[in-house]
Design a protein around this motif. Structure first.
Motif, PDB file in Angstrom:
ATOM      1  N   MET A 218       0.849  -1.178   0.000  1.00  0.00           N
ATOM      2  CA  MET A 218       0.000   0.000   0.000  1.00  0.00           C
ATOM      3  C   MET A 218       0.892   1.238   0.000  1.00  0.00           C
ATOM      4  SD  MET A 218      -3.193  -0.477  -0.236  1.00  0.00           S
ATOM      5  CE  MET A 218      -4.327  -1.855  -0.170  1.00  0.00           C
ATOM      6  N   GLY A 219       0.445   2.285  -0.650  1.00  0.00           N
ATOM      7  CA  GLY A 219       1.255   3.489  -0.749  1.00  0.00           C
ATOM      8  C   GLY A 219       1.605   4.103   0.583  1.00  0.00           C
ATOM      9  N   ASN A 220       0.717   3.963   1.571  1.00  0.00           N
ATOM     10  CA  ASN A 220       0.988   4.544   2.891  1.00  0.00           C
ATOM     11  C   ASN A 220       1.758   3.602   3.798  1.00  0.00           C
ATOM     12  OD1 ASN A 220      -0.911   2.629   3.591  1.00  0.00           O
ATOM     13  ND2 ASN A 220      -2.512   4.097   4.129  1.00  0.00           N
ATOM     14  N   GLY A 221       2.142   2.439   3.288  1.00  0.00           N
ATOM     15  CA  GLY A 221       2.929   1.486   4.060  1.00  0.00           C
ATOM     16  C   GLY A 221       2.151   0.712   5.100  1.00  0.00           C
ATOM     17  N   SER A 222       0.825   0.817   5.093  1.00  0.00           N
ATOM     18  CA  SER A 222       0.011   0.199   6.140  1.00  0.00           C
ATOM     19  C   SER A 222      -0.018  -1.320   6.050  1.00  0.00           C
ATOM     20  CB  SER A 222      -1.422   0.746   6.092  1.00  0.00           C
ATOM     21  OG  SER A 222      -2.021   0.453   4.829  1.00  0.00           O
ATOM     22  N   MET A 223       0.154  -1.864   4.878  1.00  0.00           N
ATOM     23  CA  MET A 223       0.174  -3.322   4.731  1.00  0.00           C
ATOM     24  C   MET A 223       0.848  -3.712   3.428  1.00  0.00           C
ATOM     25  SD  MET A 223      -3.789  -4.327   3.771  1.00  0.00           S
ATOM     26  CE  MET A 223      -4.096  -4.600   5.490  1.00  0.00           C
ATOM     27  N   HIS A 224       1.309  -4.944   3.386  1.00  0.00           N
ATOM     28  CA  HIS A 224       1.875  -5.468   2.149  1.00  0.00           C
ATOM     29  C   HIS A 224       1.773  -6.984   2.167  1.00  0.00           C
ATOM     30  CE1 HIS A 224       5.471  -6.306   4.593  1.00  0.00           C
ATOM     31  NE2 HIS A 224       5.880  -7.085   3.607  1.00  0.00           N
ATOM     32  N   THR A 225       1.918  -7.575   1.004  1.00  0.00           N
ATOM     33  CA  THR A 225       1.932  -9.028   0.877  1.00  0.00           C
ATOM     34  C   THR A 225       3.024  -9.411  -0.116  1.00  0.00           C
ATOM     35  OG1 THR A 225       0.560 -10.985   0.451  1.00  0.00           O
ATOM     36  CG2 THR A 225       0.240  -9.105  -1.013  1.00  0.00           C
ATOM     37  N   ARG A 226       3.511 -10.644  -0.006  1.00  0.00           N
ATOM     38  CA  ARG A 226       4.602 -11.099  -0.866  1.00  0.00           C
ATOM     39  C   ARG A 226       4.258 -12.440  -1.482  1.00  0.00           C
ATOM     40  NH1 ARG A 226       9.690 -14.159  -0.161  1.00  0.00           N
ATOM     41  NH2 ARG A 226      11.244 -13.306  -1.625  1.00  0.00           N
ATOM     42  N   LEU A 227       4.469 -12.540  -2.784  1.00  0.00           N
ATOM     43  CA  LEU A 227       4.377 -13.823  -3.468  1.00  0.00           C
ATOM     44  C   LEU A 227       5.782 -14.399  -3.571  1.00  0.00           C
ATOM     45  CD1 LEU A 227       1.923 -13.234  -6.482  1.00  0.00           C
ATOM     46  CD2 LEU A 227       1.470 -14.459  -4.352  1.00  0.00           C
ATOM     47  N   ASP A 228       6.004 -15.522  -2.919  1.00  0.00           N
ATOM     48  CA  ASP A 228       7.288 -16.225  -2.960  1.00  0.00           C
ATOM     49  C   ASP A 228       7.135 -17.369  -3.955  1.00  0.00           C
ATOM     50  OD1 ASP A 228       9.495 -17.870  -2.555  1.00  0.00           O
ATOM     51  OD2 ASP A 228       9.554 -17.502  -0.398  1.00  0.00           O
ATOM     52  N   PHE A 229       7.809 -17.243  -5.096  1.00  0.00           N
ATOM     53  CA  PHE A 229       7.626 -18.231  -6.165  1.00  0.00           C
ATOM     54  C   PHE A 229       8.047 -19.636  -5.746  1.00  0.00           C
ATOM     55  CE2 PHE A 229       8.252 -14.270  -8.798  1.00  0.00           C
ATOM     56  CZ  PHE A 229       6.915 -14.137  -9.120  1.00  0.00           C
ATOM     57  N   SER A 230       8.932 -19.744  -4.768  1.00  0.00           N
ATOM     58  CA  SER A 230       9.395 -21.062  -4.343  1.00  0.00           C
ATOM     59  C   SER A 230       8.365 -21.787  -3.482  1.00  0.00           C
ATOM     60  CB  SER A 230      10.709 -20.943  -3.558  1.00  0.00           C
ATOM     61  OG  SER A 230      10.490 -20.338  -2.295  1.00  0.00           O
ATOM     62  N   LYS A 231       7.326 -21.079  -3.031  1.00  0.00           N
ATOM     63  CA  LYS A 231       6.354 -21.675  -2.117  1.00  0.00           C
ATOM     64  C   LYS A 231       5.016 -21.996  -2.779  1.00  0.00           C
ATOM     65  CE  LYS A 231       8.348 -19.635   2.038  1.00  0.00           C
ATOM     66  NZ  LYS A 231       8.139 -18.752   3.210  1.00  0.00           N
ATOM     67  N   GLY A 232       4.948 -21.852  -4.078  1.00  0.00           N
ATOM     68  CA  GLY A 232       3.716 -22.205  -4.773  1.00  0.00           C
ATOM     69  C   GLY A 232       3.707 -23.677  -5.144  1.00  0.00           C
ATOM     70  N   SER A 233       2.769 -24.451  -4.602  1.00  0.00           N
ATOM     71  CA  SER A 233       2.781 -25.899  -4.822  1.00  0.00           C
ATOM     72  C   SER A 233       2.462 -26.279  -6.262  1.00  0.00           C
ATOM     73  CB  SER A 233       1.786 -26.581  -3.874  1.00  0.00           C
ATOM     74  OG  SER A 233       0.467 -26.112  -4.087  1.00  0.00           O
ATOM     75  N   PHE A 234       1.934 -25.331  -7.064  1.00  0.00           N
ATOM     76  CA  PHE A 234       1.641 -25.615  -8.471  1.00  0.00           C
ATOM     77  C   PHE A 234       2.699 -25.029  -9.407  1.00  0.00           C
ATOM     78  CE2 PHE A 234      -2.583 -25.230  -6.374  1.00  0.00           C
ATOM     79  CZ  PHE A 234      -2.966 -26.556  -6.469  1.00  0.00           C
ATOM     80  N   THR A 235       3.714 -24.378  -8.844  1.00  0.00           N
ATOM     81  CA  THR A 235       4.700 -23.649  -9.642  1.00  0.00           C
ATOM     82  C   THR A 235       5.994 -24.447  -9.731  1.00  0.00           C
ATOM     83  OG1 THR A 235       3.737 -21.570  -8.857  1.00  0.00           O
ATOM     84  CG2 THR A 235       5.886 -21.441  -9.912  1.00  0.00           C
ATOM     85  N   GLU A 236       6.442 -24.733 -10.948  1.00  0.00           N
ATOM     86  CA  GLU A 236       7.610 -25.588 -11.160  1.00  0.00           C
ATOM     87  C   GLU A 236       8.931 -24.843 -11.042  1.00  0.00           C
ATOM     88  OE1 GLU A 236       6.233 -28.569 -14.592  1.00  0.00           O
ATOM     89  OE2 GLU A 236       5.625 -26.487 -14.927  1.00  0.00           O
ATOM     90  N   PHE A 237       8.926 -23.532 -11.276  1.00  0.00           N
ATOM     91  CA  PHE A 237      10.163 -22.754 -11.273  1.00  0.00           C
ATOM     92  C   PHE A 237      10.158 -21.793 -10.087  1.00  0.00           C
ATOM     93  CE2 PHE A 237       9.317 -23.930 -15.690  1.00  0.00           C
ATOM     94  CZ  PHE A 237      10.503 -24.579 -16.013  1.00  0.00           C
ATOM     95  N   PRO A 238      11.157 -21.866  -9.202  1.00  0.00           N
ATOM     96  CA  PRO A 238      11.127 -21.120  -7.946  1.00  0.00           C
ATOM     97  C   PRO A 238      11.624 -19.684  -8.024  1.00  0.00           C
ATOM     98  CG  PRO A 238      13.065 -22.521  -8.000  1.00  0.00           C
ATOM     99  CD  PRO A 238      12.287 -22.816  -9.253  1.00  0.00           C
ATOM    100  N   GLU A 239      12.168 -19.271  -9.163  1.00  0.00           N
ATOM    101  CA  GLU A 239      12.709 -17.921  -9.246  1.00  0.00           C
ATOM    102  C   GLU A 239      12.763 -17.450 -10.694  1.00  0.00           C
ATOM    103  OE1 GLU A 239      16.466 -18.779  -7.371  1.00  0.00           O
ATOM    104  OE2 GLU A 239      17.491 -18.944  -9.318  1.00  0.00           O
ATOM    105  N   SER A 240      13.020 -16.159 -10.837  1.00  0.00           N
ATOM    106  CA  SER A 240      13.154 -15.564 -12.154  1.00  0.00           C
ATOM    107  C   SER A 240      14.336 -14.589 -12.113  1.00  0.00           C
ATOM    108  CB  SER A 240      11.853 -14.847 -12.551  1.00  0.00           C
ATOM    109  OG  SER A 240      11.944 -14.342 -13.868  1.00  0.00           O
ATOM    110  N   ILE A 241      14.359 -13.629 -13.029  1.00  0.00           N
ATOM    111  CA  ILE A 241      15.430 -12.632 -13.054  1.00  0.00           C
ATOM    112  C   ILE A 241      14.863 -11.251 -13.360  1.00  0.00           C
ATOM    113  CG2 ILE A 241      17.379 -14.141 -13.656  1.00  0.00           C
ATOM    114  CD1 ILE A 241      16.904 -13.476 -16.590  1.00  0.00           C
ATOM    115  N   GLN A 242      15.589 -10.236 -12.897  1.00  0.00           N
ATOM    116  CA  GLN A 242      15.353  -8.850 -13.290  1.00  0.00           C
ATOM    117  C   GLN A 242      16.425  -8.503 -14.321  1.00  0.00           C
ATOM    118  OE1 GLN A 242      12.652  -7.963 -11.945  1.00  0.00           O
ATOM    119  NE2 GLN A 242      12.622  -8.054  -9.718  1.00  0.00           N
ATOM    120  N   VAL A 243      16.038  -7.857 -15.408  1.00  0.00           N
ATOM    121  CA  VAL A 243      16.998  -7.628 -16.493  1.00  0.00           C
ATOM    122  C   VAL A 243      17.002  -6.172 -16.930  1.00  0.00           C
ATOM    123  CG1 VAL A 243      16.754  -9.984 -17.342  1.00  0.00           C
ATOM    124  CG2 VAL A 243      15.338  -8.184 -18.340  1.00  0.00           C
ATOM    125  N   GLU A 244      18.171  -5.685 -17.247  1.00  0.00           N
ATOM    126  CA  GLU A 244      18.255  -4.406 -17.953  1.00  0.00           C
ATOM    127  C   GLU A 244      18.042  -4.724 -19.429  1.00  0.00           C
ATOM    128  OE1 GLU A 244      20.847  -0.295 -18.026  1.00  0.00           O
ATOM    129  OE2 GLU A 244      21.502  -1.990 -16.803  1.00  0.00           O
TER     130      GLU A 244
END
Length: 417
Positions: free
Chosen positions: A79-105
């Protein structure tokens, strides 16, 4: 210099270079006409885990690894005011085969893709501005101008349009249609000194939700971060200010972003991108297939751009190669490519169109993994193209809850921004 090819591709970005690589691996002759000189600046730096499957199929994952891009293990939504946030951790998705990705220029990343296609035998002509094309009974003709102003005419059995937001062929056929209420504008730049997550969360993208707009914060290197503001074009015009002033004012009024940028220094800024979220009424026609942003573009809030571009580039190239080999100008596989591409985009669009609504935010920022619903969301936003029934019904259940939240407030109300 040859002027006849199996396939001509307009554009050498991720969609065009992926298409060229796929075609060359199958033995087709390819000409890529790219208007810029690579490497060149481009936005859209955050990739999804399922990009890995494409890199593996293209045989270029070792090159991507060797480039030293920032690892992305999750996505944070604030949230813009910092009151709350949530995180999607790709390594913790039981249906997701790939646990990470990359940030690229993108300047570096896109150049790697294009040079790889070139090494495989694709003819790449940069600073080549396409002016005209025509579809004949047994071939396509493309006219372009090189950097010296000389005019050229080339022919091929097929044309693939990977021209990006330029949408070259579809604009000339008046095929573009905007999603209602989603004409957006992005103002962005690169900065040093931005305070980004560390430890296990290092490399996470931050998406910061404001009342009617949002920021992205993407770490590209240890001290280089892409920061962008996305807002309605109508809201931007109503402010009657220069883009950078709008951006700076939004930073100051958004606690989550302002605190992280208190010591930021400009590397580059003031870039503007418009015309978000459109589709084209047709993605294929005789001897022509559109891929990447030339097939349509959606709001980048869930970082789907490069993933969708490369997926359509690969799949489009496969059906084009088969059509060329069969001596056909139109095939059922081409129409199936159009249907599957729209379905893949639709999986992201169902999240995007709800993202700007309060009732969606009230559930999304207060997630529960009951019935493994969060795992299904994780899988969809990681970019998986083939949904299992188990993932599909969980997503349907989540959006049913979103519908109920709008009417009955089943989750705790929260204040946006």
């Amino acid at each position: 210099m040859s002027n006849t090819w199996d396939v001509i591709i307009i554009g050498g970005g991720p969609a065009g270079s992926t298409a060229a690589t796929t075609l060359r691996k199958k033995g087709s002759s390819v000409l890529v006409l790219e208007k810029a000189r690579f490497p060149r600046f481009h936005i859209g730096e955050s990739l999804l885990p399922y990009n890995r499957a494409i890199f593996d199929e293209l045989g270029m994952w070792p090159r991507i690894q060797a480039a030293g891009f920032m690892v992305k293990r999750g996505a944070q939504f604030w949230m813009g005011n910092g009151s709350m946030h949530t995180r999607l951790d790709f390594s913790k998705g039981s249906f997701t085969e790939f646990p990470e990705s990359i940030q690229v220029e993108r300047a570096k990343f896109d150049n790697i893709l294009l040079r790889y296609a070139e090494e495989l035998g694709a003819e790449v002509r940069e600073e080549a501005v396409v002016n005209e094309y025509s579809i004949e009974r047994d071939h396509v003709t493309v006219k372009y101008r090189d950097k010296d102003g000389a005019e050229h005419e080339v022919r091929a059995a097929f044309l693939m349009d990977a021209s990006g937001l330029g949408n070259f062929t579809a604009n000339r056929e008046n095929l573009r249609e905007y999603y209602p209420g989603h004409k957006k504008l992005a103002i962005f730049g690169h900065y040093s000194g931005v305070q980004m997550p560390e430890g296990n969360e290092k490399g996470d993208i931050l998406v910061v939700r404001r009342e009617n707009s949002w920021f992205w914060m993407i770490p590209l290197e240890d001290d280089k971060t892409s920061v962008g503001l996305v807002l309605d074009q109508a809201d931007f015009k109503a402010l009657k200010m220069e883009p950078q002033q709008v951006f700076d004012d939004a930073v100051l009024s958004t606690r989550t972003v302002g605190e992280r940028m208190i010591n930021a220094k400009v590397i580059s800024q003031g870039h503007v991108l418009t015309d978000f979220s459109y589709t084209n009424r047709k993605l294929v026609s005789r001897r022509l297939v559109r891929v990447g942003d030339a097939s349509g573009f959606i709001d980048p809030v869930f970082s789907s751009g490069v993933m969708l571009a490369m997926t359509s580039g690969m799949n489009g190239a496969k059906v084009v190669h088969a059509a060329v080999a069969a001596g056909r100008s139109m095939t059922f596989a081409m129409k199936r490519y159009e249907w599957t591409t729209r379905r893949h985009v639709g999986r992201f669009w169902q999240f995007i169109e709800k993202f700007y609504t309060k009732h969606f935010a009230q559930l999304f920022f207060q997630p529960t993994n009951k019935h493994r619903i969060l795992c299904a969301i994780n899988c969809a936003l990681a970019g998986r193209t083939q949904m299992t029934f188990g993932t599909w019904w969980r997503l349907r259940l989540f959006f049913t809850f979103v519908w109920l939240q709008k009417r009955y407030r089943i989750a705790k109300p929260i204040r946006i921004q």
